[in-house]
Design a protein around this motif. Structure first.
Motif, PDB file in Angstrom:
ATOM      1  N   UNK A   1       0.569  -1.389   0.379  1.00  0.00           N
ATOM      2  CA  UNK A   1       0.282   0.159   0.226  1.00  0.00           C
ATOM      3  C   UNK A   1       0.227   1.373   0.170  1.00  0.00           C
ATOM      4  N   UNK A   2       2.225   0.920   1.101  1.00  0.00           N
ATOM      5  CA  UNK A   2       3.215   2.022   0.775  1.00  0.00           C
ATOM      6  C   UNK A   2       3.269   2.946  -0.312  1.00  0.00           C
ATOM      7  N   UNK A   3       3.240   1.664  -1.346  1.00  0.00           N
ATOM      8  CA  UNK A   3       4.203   1.683  -2.836  1.00  0.00           C
ATOM      9  C   UNK A   3       2.976   2.328  -3.687  1.00  0.00           C
ATOM     10  N   UNK A   4       1.819   1.763  -3.812  1.00  0.00           N
ATOM     11  CA  UNK A   4       0.902   1.888  -5.016  1.00  0.00           C
ATOM     12  C   UNK A   4      -0.241   2.660  -4.224  1.00  0.00           C
ATOM     13  N   UNK A   5      -0.352   3.292  -2.968  1.00  0.00           N
ATOM     14  CA  UNK A   5      -1.985   4.038  -2.727  1.00  0.00           C
ATOM     15  C   UNK A   5      -2.092   5.079  -4.265  1.00  0.00           C
ATOM     16  N   UNK A   6      -3.490   4.947  -4.392  1.00  0.00           N
ATOM     17  CA  UNK A   6      -3.544   6.675  -5.147  1.00  0.00           C
ATOM     18  C   UNK A   6      -4.705   7.446  -4.226  1.00  0.00           C
ATOM     19  N   UNK A   7      -4.344   8.486  -4.669  1.00  0.00           N
ATOM     20  CA  UNK A   7      -5.560   9.785  -3.809  1.00  0.00           C
ATOM     21  C   UNK A   7      -6.770   9.102  -3.565  1.00  0.00           C
ATOM     22  N   UNK A   8      -7.720   8.497  -4.044  1.00  0.00           N
ATOM     23  CA  UNK A   8      -8.795   8.166  -4.226  1.00  0.00           C
ATOM     24  C   UNK A   8      -8.499   6.258  -2.792  1.00  0.00           C
ATOM     25  N   UNK A   9      -7.539   5.479  -2.883  1.00  0.00           N
ATOM     26  CA  UNK A   9      -6.892   4.819  -1.385  1.00  0.00           C
ATOM     27  C   UNK A   9      -7.157   5.901  -0.351  1.00  0.00           C
ATOM     28  N   UNK A  10      -6.074   6.147  -0.327  1.00  0.00           N
ATOM     29  CA  UNK A  10      -5.664   7.711   0.133  1.00  0.00           C
ATOM     30  C   UNK A  10      -6.889   7.945   1.314  1.00  0.00           C
ATOM     31  N   UNK A  11      -8.105   8.960   0.744  1.00  0.00           N
ATOM     32  CA  UNK A  11      -9.358   9.276   1.339  1.00  0.00           C
ATOM     33  C   UNK A  11      -9.669   8.341   1.947  1.00  0.00           C
ATOM     34  N   UNK A  12     -10.400   6.899   1.116  1.00  0.00           N
ATOM     35  CA  UNK A  12     -10.383   5.994   1.973  1.00  0.00           C
ATOM     36  C   UNK A  12     -10.192   5.221   3.869  1.00  0.00           C
ATOM     37  N   UNK A  13      -8.609   5.520   3.178  1.00  0.00           N
ATOM     38  CA  UNK A  13      -8.159   5.541   4.443  1.00  0.00           C
ATOM     39  C   UNK A  13      -8.037   6.687   5.412  1.00  0.00           C
TER      40      UNK A  13
END
Length: 230
Positions: free
Chosen positions: A113-125
């Motif tokens: 996840x640290x390598x691949x997160x996107x803006x959308x993924x970070x919003x959910x986190x």
């Protein structure tokens, strides 16, 4: 919602019936995975699970670079291995084993996840962590936020196989989370660290694209629970 293992078994039954009925005759090259996904309305991991079982039982053979073909060798099937969803938690030892598995699995998912997160993924986190904070450590909803956070980490890793495995693990994970939360009233320091600070540390490492840090923080978070019972 049907679990991936159940969906895979259902697709296996339909494909086996197609072979037995002659709809998929011997020698036929099977449709592509994408075509089978569309035909049965499922994901690729589900189709792959069904095809793996068909291969083991001698209904199809996959030739590298050419595809999969119906062969109907009538191999005597071996008992199909139980799915993870069929395992039950019967004691604290089972919970600890689940936690040990999660340390390895979710530690790597956090690293990816640290390598691949996107803006959308970070919003959910961010939303999941905010839910943990807003629910508070005394709320039943804390479990929902906790589960949401860990699922968001796996999703941010961008790995379909991992997402399918995590779905199978959920019932066992929930048992561990409920037991962990049961310690909160007795161990306020544990509640603060485990419920709030450790989740933030995981997210901070992922946001910073700190692969080793994300792996370490996730493993520490999950491993700390098991230490309470050793």
């Amino acid at each position: 919602m049907a679990r991936p293992a159940n969906l895979s078994n259902a697709v296996y039954d339909k494909m086996k019936e197609a072979v037995d009925s002659g709809e998929f005759p011997e020698g036929l090259k099977l449709p592509t995975e994408n075509a089978l996904c569309e035909r049965y309305g499922v994901s690729r991991p589900v189709v792959r699970g069904a095809m793996e079982r068909l291969r083991k039982e001698g209904y199809i053979k996959t030739v590298r670079g050419s595809g999969s073909f119906v062969i109907k060798e009538h191999v005597t099937p071996t008992p199909f291995a139980p799915t993870l969803g069929e395992f039950a938690i019967s004691g604290i030892g089972d919970v600890i084993q689940c936690q040990e598995t999660r340390m390895a699995f979710e530690g790597e998912m956090a690293a990816l996840a640290a390598e691949r997160w996107t803006d959308e993924a970070m919003e959910e986190l961010d939303a999941a962590l905010a839910q943990i904070h807003s629910d508070g450590l005394d709320s039943v909803g804390t479990i929902d936020g906790d589960m949401r956070f860990h699922a968001a980490v796996v999703k941010a890793a961008k790995n379909e196989y991992a997402a399918a495995v995590y779905e199978l693990m959920k019932p066992q994970i929930l048992v561990g989370m409920n037991m962990s939360k049961g310690l909160y009233p007795l161990l306020p320091e544990f509640a603060r660290r485990h419920g709030i600070e450790e989740h933030k540390a995981i997210l901070d490492a992922i946001r910073a694209r700190d692969v080793e840090g994300a792996r370490r923080e996730m493993r520490n978070h999950i491993g700390f629970f098991g230490d309470q019972f050793k």
